[in-house]
Design a protein around this motif. Sequence first.
Motif, short mmCIF file in Angstrom:
data_model
loop_
_atom_site.label_atom_id
_atom_site.label_comp_id
_atom_site.label_asym_id
_atom_site.label_seq_id
_atom_site.Cartn_x
_atom_site.Cartn_y
_atom_site.Cartn_z
N LYS A 7 0.85 -1.20 0.00
CA LYS A 7 0.00 0.00 0.00
C LYS A 7 0.89 1.25 0.00
O LYS A 7 0.63 2.21 -0.74
N GLU A 8 1.94 1.21 0.82
CA GLU A 8 2.84 2.38 0.88
C GLU A 8 3.56 2.58 -0.45
O GLU A 8 3.73 3.71 -0.92
N MET A 9 3.95 1.47 -1.05
CA MET A 9 4.63 1.61 -2.36
C MET A 9 3.67 2.16 -3.41
O MET A 9 4.04 3.01 -4.22
N ALA A 10 2.43 1.66 -3.39
CA ALA A 10 1.44 2.15 -4.37
C ALA A 10 1.22 3.65 -4.16
O ALA A 10 1.17 4.42 -5.13
N ASP A 11 1.12 4.07 -2.89
CA ASP A 11 0.92 5.50 -2.60
C ASP A 11 2.09 6.32 -3.15
O ASP A 11 1.90 7.43 -3.64
N SER A 12 3.29 5.76 -3.05
CA SER A 12 4.47 6.54 -3.46
C SER A 12 4.47 6.83 -4.96
O SER A 12 5.21 7.69 -5.43
N THR A 13 3.66 6.13 -5.71
CA THR A 13 3.59 6.38 -7.15
C THR A 13 2.15 6.76 -7.56
O THR A 13 1.81 6.73 -8.73
N SER A 14 1.35 7.06 -6.55
CA SER A 14 -0.02 7.55 -6.79
C SER A 14 -0.92 6.52 -7.48
O SER A 14 -1.75 6.88 -8.30
N ILE A 15 -0.71 5.25 -7.12
CA ILE A 15 -1.62 4.20 -7.62
C ILE A 15 -2.58 3.86 -6.48
O ILE A 15 -2.15 3.68 -5.33
N ASN A 16 -3.89 3.77 -6.80
CA ASN A 16 -4.89 3.55 -5.74
C ASN A 16 -5.01 2.11 -5.31
O ASN A 16 -5.15 1.81 -4.14
#
Length: 464
Positions: A92-101
Amino acid sequence: MFKKEIYKSRRKELLNRMGSGIILLIGNDESSINFPDNWYRFRQDSTFLYYVGINKPGMMACFDVDSGEEWLVGDDIDIDTIIWMGNQPNMKEMADSTSINGVMSPSECSEFLQKRLNSRELHILPPYRRGHRNRYKKLLQMGWEDLENKVSSELISAVAEQRNHKSEEEIAEMHRAANITGQMHLSAMQYARPGMKEAEVAGFINGIAVSGGGDLSFPIILTKNGQILHNHYHGNTLSEGDLLLVDCGAETDMGYAGDMTRTFPVSSSFSSRQKDIYEIVLAAENNSIDMLKPGVPYRDVHLTAGRIIAEGLKNLGLLNGDPDDIVQEGAHALFMPHGLGHMIGLDVHDMENLGEDVVGYTNDFLRSPQFGLKSLRLGRPLEEGFALTVEPGIYFIPELIRQWKVDNKHTQLINFDALESWYDFGGIRIEEDYLITANGAELLGEPVAKSVKDVEEIRKEVLA
Ligand code: GLY
Ligand code: MN
């Protein structure tokens, strides 16, 4: 990573370029050297880096072109991995870091794809590692025969077109890569001494690439046998009178590549023969640089470099006839069998995994099958934002010269008798990286000594 908005807008542009369907991008996995847990240096897939930016093994990304939904696909790490590799951001944190929901595990993604692909088309890029095929097969529960149809020419073209035009933040990274690369070259010139092994110089400049925070952009070519175009053997001892050809590059921690070549004397100065050939290669390189601007087909730049080489070798008595005829017939390619250059970016030969012609040619501008030209990776008219290498060379490849002589190839144009005394010359190449701008071109990185005078000055200082 760049700012997350950059990845978001790159993906938005990709989805806009595509009509509809589901895009699956595969990131790279670890690759074993000699037993499962002893890995080669991890290198993320460049297209994954471009659109997602996450530099971790075992990830995928899935985009629904029609709905605009995006998912990062992978597993959270377990405690065993944390013990050996330390704690790391979760999915989840990695997805947030690239703005993926969205976030999915590979098994969730597999189920999701089974459902959505009933009515939709899947787009994937060509796999270039055996592991990619295996992961696709597992995820999509299909044999490779069926999956091969999912390799999408639409996706390939969309990615190539987008990545071919470098953005401002990429150009800054490419300057950085070229500067570390330039430092490698300057250091090689300042370090090499007669009596050293090629490996000592190669090892020294490898360290500079690593000190820059990234690594090599490709295995170092450093050799006194410069006529072997991609010579990775470093076991020879350098002697007075040798030429040392160094073709190497660094990639930054973000993955952007540099690729430069310098050829310099192991002694403090070039011999007169070495100087003659060097000046021809340098004239071909400088003239090519002067020609760079939007609209000019790179094939024309390549052929003009060929003409300068033909003229120079004619003046030395190695070729006969009109230089235009020599180039038209392809006889000069005996001395420069490779192309003048290639696109460069996140890959040293940018996007070669997508197909050289998709990147370097267009449907209206096709690759020539002629010897020499067939190895030109970039032929199409140049556009603002392209980043490319300019790398003419002259090589005396005894095996090739003998072969052409036996085959009676271009006997009117090539002076095979005069060539007898050049078999042990080796080869010279000079290479730099350029960005095509609105009206011309800009050198990537700071200049590195390349005139005879500047190179000899360094060598004289070193050997004084
Ligand atoms: N620098 C190696 C190549 O361009 O192939
Ligand atoms: Mn190159």
